[in-house]
Scaffold this active site. Structure first.
Site, short mmCIF file in Angstrom:
data_model
loop_
_atom_site.label_atom_id
_atom_site.label_comp_id
_atom_site.label_asym_id
_atom_site.label_seq_id
_atom_site.Cartn_x
_atom_site.Cartn_y
_atom_site.Cartn_z
N CYS A 12 22.05 34.60 85.51
CA CYS A 12 22.70 34.72 84.20
C CYS A 12 22.99 33.34 83.62
O CYS A 12 23.44 32.43 84.33
CB CYS A 12 24.00 35.51 84.34
SG CYS A 12 24.90 35.70 82.79
N CYS B 219 26.97 34.54 90.04
CA CYS B 219 26.43 34.28 88.70
C CYS B 219 24.94 34.60 88.62
O CYS B 219 24.44 34.99 87.56
CB CYS B 219 26.66 32.82 88.30
SG CYS B 219 28.33 32.46 87.74
N CYS C 57 30.73 36.51 79.26
CA CYS C 57 30.50 36.66 80.70
C CYS C 57 30.50 38.14 81.09
O CYS C 57 31.47 38.86 80.84
CB CYS C 57 31.58 35.92 81.48
SG CYS C 57 31.41 36.10 83.28
N LEU D 22 45.72 30.46 86.96
CA LEU D 22 45.81 30.08 88.37
C LEU D 22 47.13 29.36 88.61
O LEU D 22 47.63 28.65 87.75
CB LEU D 22 44.65 29.15 88.75
CG LEU D 22 43.26 29.78 88.78
CD1 LEU D 22 42.21 28.71 89.06
CD2 LEU D 22 43.18 30.89 89.83
N CYS E 69 32.81 31.24 76.30
CA CYS E 69 32.11 31.35 77.58
C CYS E 69 32.71 32.44 78.47
O CYS E 69 32.07 32.87 79.44
CB CYS E 69 32.06 30.00 78.30
SG CYS E 69 33.66 29.36 78.82
N CYS F 285 27.52 28.58 74.23
CA CYS F 285 28.42 27.49 73.87
C CYS F 285 27.90 26.74 72.64
O CYS F 285 26.83 26.13 72.69
CB CYS F 285 28.57 26.52 75.04
SG CYS F 285 29.67 25.13 74.68
N ASP G 107 49.04 24.36 86.62
CA ASP G 107 48.23 23.57 85.70
C ASP G 107 49.01 22.38 85.12
O ASP G 107 48.90 22.07 83.95
CB ASP G 107 47.75 24.50 84.55
CG ASP G 107 46.74 23.82 83.64
OD1 ASP G 107 46.05 22.92 84.10
OD2 ASP G 107 46.67 24.19 82.45
N CYS H 232 33.84 20.08 74.61
CA CYS H 232 34.39 21.44 74.62
C CYS H 232 35.29 21.67 73.40
O CYS H 232 36.10 20.82 73.04
CB CYS H 232 35.18 21.65 75.90
SG CYS H 232 35.94 23.28 76.05
N LYS I 119 50.96 19.56 62.99
CA LYS I 119 49.98 18.66 62.37
C LYS I 119 48.59 18.87 62.96
O LYS I 119 47.58 18.89 62.24
CB LYS I 119 50.43 17.20 62.55
CG LYS I 119 49.52 16.18 61.89
CD LYS I 119 50.05 14.77 62.14
CE LYS I 119 49.11 13.72 61.54
NZ LYS I 119 49.60 12.34 61.81
#
Length: 309
Positions: A188, A185, A246, A166, A242, A195, A131, A212, A297
């Site tokens: 669903c 999915c 699930c 990942l 989210c 959200c 990442d 987000c 901060k």
């Protein structure tokens, strides 16, 4: 050594390092994904995360990241915690309870690269990613069959849910390639409905990153937008909503990685403890944590925003 034996040894070594699964795709240009990324960027869904606009060609073609790349190895590593924060405390995303995953997993990946060189008896051209570089990690994980990309745009596994990191190895070595699995999915829409900021599109599979809660509390350096007051559901760093809703995460099991265990007393900190947090305590508690990214901060800004709601 043939590629079948080498693939088996790599998979066994990954499991020994604590990874849950390893799947492999052939390195190539992701043309369709590139078009989707371009459309997503053109809509401004990246918000002020300008770094997502950089190195576009490298994002869609790993061979431009690693010369001669032949295989993209995708790995998953569970981070689901055994314990949760005390009720009523401002919330941290579960991935941030322990040490910064970037460093923990990168060290494990380097061990796997070293193993490959030992087994092959030659240096290999390869890089490890966690990442932290222009890699479409969820797309590669999907192509290899590590899981499917759900309506919340996260990778989901039937066996493990989605509370996992990942990581990737991009290498100039031929291995045995896996294939994708189907999307489970179905009808669903729990993540879409749950959200608070409507960051997930009505039909799912598209995330407006600029809406987000994780973006607001981690990435955004500016003042938090007043129109979102009262919509953060008490999240001060990241957001798991989210994932928490699930159904596939009923299969999540506590991780066994010592580095990801929470700092002593972290989960017992109550609301008043967080509000009175000093910079000295922040540095001590989050010394090796991903929470350092928002800085003292930034975290205090987030906490103040929650209190103003």
């Amino acid at each position: 050594m043939d590629k079948y034996e080498l693939t088996a040894k790599l998979r066994a070594a990954a499991l020994a390092e604590g990874f849950d699964n390893l799947r492999i795709a052939q390195a190539r240009e992701l043309t369709e994904e590139g078009r989707r990324l371009e459309a997503w960027l053109n809509k401004g869904y990246q918000g002020k995360m300008q770094y997502l606009e950089n190195h576009f060609e490298k994002r869609i073609d790993p061979r431009k990241l690693v010369d001669g790349a032949k295989s993209v190895v995708s790995l998953s590593f569970n981070y689901f915690p055994e314990e949760q924060q005390v009720e009523g405390a401002p919330k941290l995303a579960k991935y941030a309870y322990g040490e910064d995953y970037h460093y923990v997993l990168k060290a494990k990946l380097r061990h796997l690269l070293a193993l490959l060189e030992t087994e092959l008896g030659r240096p290999i051209n390869g890089r490890a990613f966690v990442d932290s570089a222009p890699v479409l990690e969820r797309d590669w994980a999907k192509h290899s069959g590590l899981g499917w990309i759900g309506k919340n745009t996260l990778l989901i596994s039937k066996q493990r849910g989605s509370f996992f990191f990942l990581a990737e190895l991009i290498i100039d070595v031929d291995l045995v390639y896996d294939g994708p699995i189907k999307d489970y999915c179905g009808r669903c829409r729990r993540c879409i409905d749950a959200c608070p900021t409507q960051a997930i599109s009505e039909k799912g599979y598209i995330m407006d990153g600029s809406k987000c809660i994780s973006y607001f509390t981690i990435e955004l350096r500016d003042e938090l937008p007043a129109e979102y007051k009262g919509q953060f559901a008490d999240w001060m760093f990241g957001c798991d909503i989210c994932q928490d809703v699930c159904p596939w995460n009923r299969f999540s099991r506590p991780h066994q990685e010592e580095a990801f265990r929470p700092k002593e007393n972290l989960l017992e900190m109550r609301r008043e403890d967080w509000m009175e947090l000093t910079e000295e305590v922040f540095r001590k508690v989050f010394k090796k944590s991903a929470v350092k990214r928002t800085k003292y901060k930034g975290l205090m800004r987030n906490l103040a925003f929650l209190e103003e709601a």
